[in-house]
Design a protein around this motif. Structure first.
Motif, short mmCIF file in Angstrom:
data_model
loop_
_atom_site.label_atom_id
_atom_site.label_comp_id
_atom_site.label_asym_id
_atom_site.label_seq_id
_atom_site.Cartn_x
_atom_site.Cartn_y
_atom_site.Cartn_z
N TYR A 409 37.26 53.63 36.40
CA TYR A 409 36.04 53.26 37.11
C TYR A 409 36.14 53.36 38.63
O TYR A 409 35.12 53.24 39.32
CB TYR A 409 35.63 51.85 36.72
N GLY A 410 37.33 53.56 39.18
CA GLY A 410 37.44 53.68 40.62
C GLY A 410 38.83 53.35 41.11
O GLY A 410 39.70 52.93 40.33
N ASP A 411 39.05 53.52 42.40
CA ASP A 411 40.39 53.37 42.96
C ASP A 411 40.58 52.12 43.81
O ASP A 411 41.68 51.84 44.27
CB ASP A 411 40.77 54.60 43.78
N ILE A 412 39.51 51.35 44.02
CA ILE A 412 39.59 50.14 44.86
C ILE A 412 39.09 48.93 44.08
O ILE A 412 38.04 49.00 43.43
CB ILE A 412 38.76 50.29 46.15
N LEU A 413 39.83 47.84 44.15
CA LEU A 413 39.41 46.58 43.53
C LEU A 413 39.13 45.55 44.62
O LEU A 413 39.87 45.48 45.62
CB LEU A 413 40.49 46.03 42.60
N CYS A 414 38.11 44.74 44.41
CA CYS A 414 37.89 43.53 45.22
C CYS A 414 38.05 42.36 44.27
O CYS A 414 37.16 42.07 43.46
CB CYS A 414 36.52 43.53 45.88
N ASP A 415 39.21 41.72 44.32
CA ASP A 415 39.65 40.79 43.29
C ASP A 415 39.30 39.36 43.64
O ASP A 415 39.93 38.75 44.51
CB ASP A 415 41.15 40.94 43.09
N ALA A 416 38.30 38.83 42.96
CA ALA A 416 37.92 37.42 43.12
C ALA A 416 38.16 36.68 41.82
O ALA A 416 37.35 35.85 41.40
CB ALA A 416 36.46 37.32 43.53
N SER A 417 39.29 36.98 41.17
CA SER A 417 39.57 36.40 39.85
C SER A 417 40.51 35.21 39.90
O SER A 417 40.86 34.65 38.86
CB SER A 417 40.18 37.46 38.94
N ALA A 418 40.94 34.78 41.09
CA ALA A 418 41.94 33.73 41.19
C ALA A 418 41.49 32.41 40.58
O ALA A 418 42.32 31.59 40.17
CB ALA A 418 42.34 33.52 42.65
N LEU A 419 40.19 32.16 40.50
CA LEU A 419 39.68 30.89 39.98
C LEU A 419 39.34 30.96 38.49
O LEU A 419 38.81 30.00 37.94
CB LEU A 419 38.44 30.46 40.77
N ALA A 420 39.65 32.07 37.85
CA ALA A 420 39.25 32.25 36.45
C ALA A 420 39.93 31.27 35.51
O ALA A 420 39.39 30.96 34.44
CB ALA A 420 39.55 33.68 36.01
#
Length: 787
Positions: A409-420
């Motif tokens: 799906y792409g080469d860059i992630l913006c990771d806001a999963s720390a609170l999952a």
């Protein structure tokens, strides 16, 4: 129940105590307002004048006429009334109502017997303990009354309403009834969401204003928010947010009050010359053994003791049971409701009068909300998500795509999963999402998927949950940035460490303490107030977020235990992104230049007083400073003390409380639109409900307080700070050292001005940025953390 009755009784005791003094003072103040023919000149009371106005009322008409005491076995009576009209102090017009300088009142006003304090070590003070509360109550009453005006409806009783709705140009008067409206130009286009209002036809906008300002109690979406101050025929009652729970309304009022208190302070940036030593009291952030306790200093003055008593009472009220149930009328679902909520937010935080912020301040003269540094045409659009990731709050959480299930799906992630992995209360969804972006040949980014953690679902454009998945990602970003990067790490760790250790171990003329006082202005008070309202169980942060308190504590612990000390160049090197990507991110493209300016200044400053490592080692006070006992997490992250380590620590400290604080504390562009971002997610909803909307923006309003600027304008309260570094006379330093410090200071100021001009060019249309990003513009830096 019984708890509510006790809390109400205590609140009334604290706020309305004073016998006849408060009502008598209010009576005199109102008399002055409505008998201005008796005054030397007309009086118009606004937020900038109200304190002096009340002082003058209590000077001419003191509630207490005399002060009794015993001397040599005889009862003596001091005539406070005579002292308050003494021409030698108050001038030839001492018997007339005239405005006098605030400093004169504060020094010489004896109406509350404030000078009758006890001797050190005794507890027989005769000063009025409720003086400040009396002033606050009367000032609030006077402000409300001075803004009132009668309705034009001849059928109603004479009724006064302080609310006035703005009237945009081009709207036919029929939509506003037969009463007058104040014209306010607060639709200025610099708040996210206002573009949605500007898209409306004038008549549509008029209908929306009509609906907000004139709906009856139960006949519209916003009806339950209408004020209940008068008869239904009073169509100017305005928006009172009556359906919001009491704690939300209390927090809303306190945020505005705090803005007024801090913005009215001028000249309080003078260096603190008290001897080093521990503070009288500390507020402990106790993490139940999961991380060392952080201690925040608490002031010991009488005024602060009174304020703390009220704050503790507020804490008791806030500690009541959380109720997450919500009236249906508070939900925001449709475009029309979204537009109405944007309008409500703009109106609820309108500010008139008061101190005018410095020219480059983030504070606004017309709103309690700070200025946004960027805005979005519509924050929900796919292209806006790329702007958030590349030029907004998402920059901190970018990395190359290293997830196998996301590679396509792409080469860059913006990771806001720390609170999952953090549990939430019933009725809410878990936080956590990763947005995937693909770089186009043109250099533009496009969002291609969102890994939605709560549902365990990979959502793509066009899917049923696409808008909701983007909403979860934005909420996860702003929640993590606010609670972890901003509150815990910047306020409670870095700023707290700088302010406490310098004050506890360094003498008043120690060059490092003198330097750090510039960057820790008002920090103990700000941090203590943030802890009182945001740290406790059932406090406002827990109410705004969706976490049970045990999980909110885990968030705090996570923030503290993962804290690392790195220079900004080290942070840049640690980011796992292609060089051509991260070098163009504004936080690094602009931020590294800002950091280099700070580092060169700190190198020159420290080298002036410490020519080598041996001179650092021989400074016993500096060795104690480096232990940072109030913030063990900060002390553990630092390297061994050396001259270079000191330069790096001071550089990163100054950068954190100015530039980095601007970055992580800047959320106004996301919160003033209910579809932007919030600190909680409810199933099936893609926008914040009105109660969450008001609470979050009340928190944001606290960051809008005018503060002294790093690059000063020279206006009162925003003066040059070089003089604070002068240790020549009282500190016994060689004058040549201050000459070198002055040279370094002038270079820093000029350098920052040039960096600002460069950033302005980079933000120009066509320069390559999706949206302008000014968070690293040194002209907008405040010298220290605000809320």
């Amino acid at each position: 129940g019984d708890r509510d009755m006790v809390a109400q009784a205590m609140l009334e005791m604290f706020v309305f105590a004073g016998g006849l003094s408060v009502p008598l003072t209010i009576h005199c103040a109102v008399s002055v307002l409505f008998r201005q023919d008796l005054l030397a000149s007309p009086v118009k009371v606004d937020e900038g004048y109200v304190e002096a106005f009340v002082y003058e009322v209590t000077r001419l008409f003191p509630a207490v006429q005399g002060f009794c005491y015993w001397k040599d076995g005889q009862r003596q009576v001091l005539s406070l009334n005579a002292a308050l009209r003494d021409p030698a102090v108050w001038g030839e017009d001492a018997n007339r109502f005239t405005r006098k300088p605030l400093d004169l009142y504060r020094r010489n006003h004896v109406g509350f017997a404030s000078q009758a304090t006890s001797a050190p070590g005794t507890f027989d003070s005769k000063a009025c303990p409720g003086a400040q509360l009396t002033m606050d109550v009367v000032q609030a009453f006077v402000l409300a009354v001075s803004a009132w005006h009668p309705t034009s409806d001849p059928r109603s009783l004479v009724y006064w309403s302080p609310m006035k709705l703005p009237k945009p140009a081009g709207v036919h008067k029929k939509w506003f009834g037969d009463f007058s409206l104040e014209v306010q130009d607060w639709l200025d286009g610099d708040q996210t969401g206002e573009n949605l209002l500007r898209q409306m036809e004038p008549v549509e906008l008029g209908r929306l204003l009509h609906r907000i300002g004139m709906a009856d109690a139960n006949d519209s979406y916003l009806g339950s928010l209408m004020g209940k101050m008068g008869p239904k025929s009073d169509r100017e009652a305005g928006v009172k947010l009556a359906t919001c729970n009491s704690t939300t309304r209390l927090f809303y009022e306190l945020s505005r009050k705090r803005f007024k208190e801090l913005s009215s302070r001028a000249g309080s940036t003078e260096p603190d010359e008290s001897l080093p030593g521990p503070f009288a009291r500390y507020f402990e952030l106790n993490f139940e053994g999961a991380s060392p306790t952080i201690r925040l200093p608490v002031g010991a003055s009488l005024k602060k003791k009174i304020r703390d008593a009220v704050a503790n009472l507020m804490g008791d009220i806030l500690s009541g049971r959380l109720n997450d149930d919500l009236d249906e009328s508070m939900l925001v679902r449709t475009l029309g409701q979204r537009q109405a909520a944007i309008m409500l937010c703009q109106q609820a935080f309108v500010r008139t009068g008061g101190a005018i912020p410095p020219p480059h301040s983030n504070a606004r003269p017309d709103s309690y909300l700070p200025k946004p540094k960027c805005s979005f045409w519509d924050i929900t659009l796919d292209e806006s998500q790329a702007a958030i990731a590349r030029c907004g709050m998402g920059q901190l959480y970018l990395r190359s795509n290293d997830q196998a299930h996301l590679q396509a799906y792409g080469d860059i992630l913006c990771d806001a999963s720390a609170l999952a992995d953090f549990e939430v209360r019933p009725g809410f969804e878990r936080m956590g999402a990763i947005a995937v972006f693909r770089r186009q040949a043109s250099g533009a980014w496009s969002i291609t998927a969102v890994d939605w953690k709560h549902a365990g679902e990979l959502v793509k454009p066009g899917d049923d949950n696409w808008e909701h998945a983007k909403w979860v990602w934005r909420c996860s970003l702003v929640t993590y940035m606010t609670s972890v990067n901003h509150l815990v790490r910047t306020h409670w760790i870095v700023a707290n460490a700088l302010s406490t250790s310098a004050r506890e171990f360094l003498g008043p003329f120690h060059p490092i303490r003198r330097l750090l006082q510039v960057f820790t202005y008002n920090t103990p008070s700000i941090n203590h107030n943030s802890a009182l309202s945001l740290f406790p169980e059932s406090g406002m942060l827990q109410r705004m977020t969706s976490f049970p308190y045990s999980e909110l504590q885990r968030v705090f612990v996570h923030a503290a235990e993962t804290f690392e000390f790195k220079t900004w160049p080290q942070e840049y090197e640690a980011v796992k992104l292609p060089q051509d990507v991260k070098s163009r991110l504004p936080i690094f493209q602009d931020g590294l230049e800002v950091y280099a300016g700070f580092q060169d200044f700190m190198t020159g400053y420290v080298s002036t007083y410490y020519p080598n490592d041996e001179s650092v080692r021989l400074d016993a006070a500096l060795q104690e400073y480096w232990k940072f006992p109030c913030v063990p997490q900060y002390a553990a992250a630092l390297p061994a003390l050396s001259r270079q380590a000191l330069i790096d620590q001071l550089t990163r400290g100054a950068f954190d409380v100015t530039a980095y604080h601007e970055l992580v504390g800047y959320v106004v562009a996301y919160t003033t639109d209910p579809a932007g971002a919030a600190l909680q997610v409810r199933p099936g909803l893609d926008m914040a409900d009105l109660q969450e909307f008001l609470a979050v923006n009340s928190l944001v309003a606290g960051t809008g307080t005018p503060m002294p600027m790093l690059v000063p304008s020279g206006e009162p309260g925003d003066e040059d700070w070089l003089y604070q570094l002068d240790c020549t006379v009282k500190g016994g330093q060689d004058p040549r050292k201050f000459q070198e410090v002055s040279r370094c200071y002038r270079i820093l100021m000029e350098r920052f001005k040039q960096i600002s001009k460069t950033i302005e060019k980079r933000n120009a249309p066509g320069a390559g940025r999706e949206i302008p990003c000014a968070v690293m513009d040194p002209m907008s830096f405040e010298r220290s953390v605000s809320l």
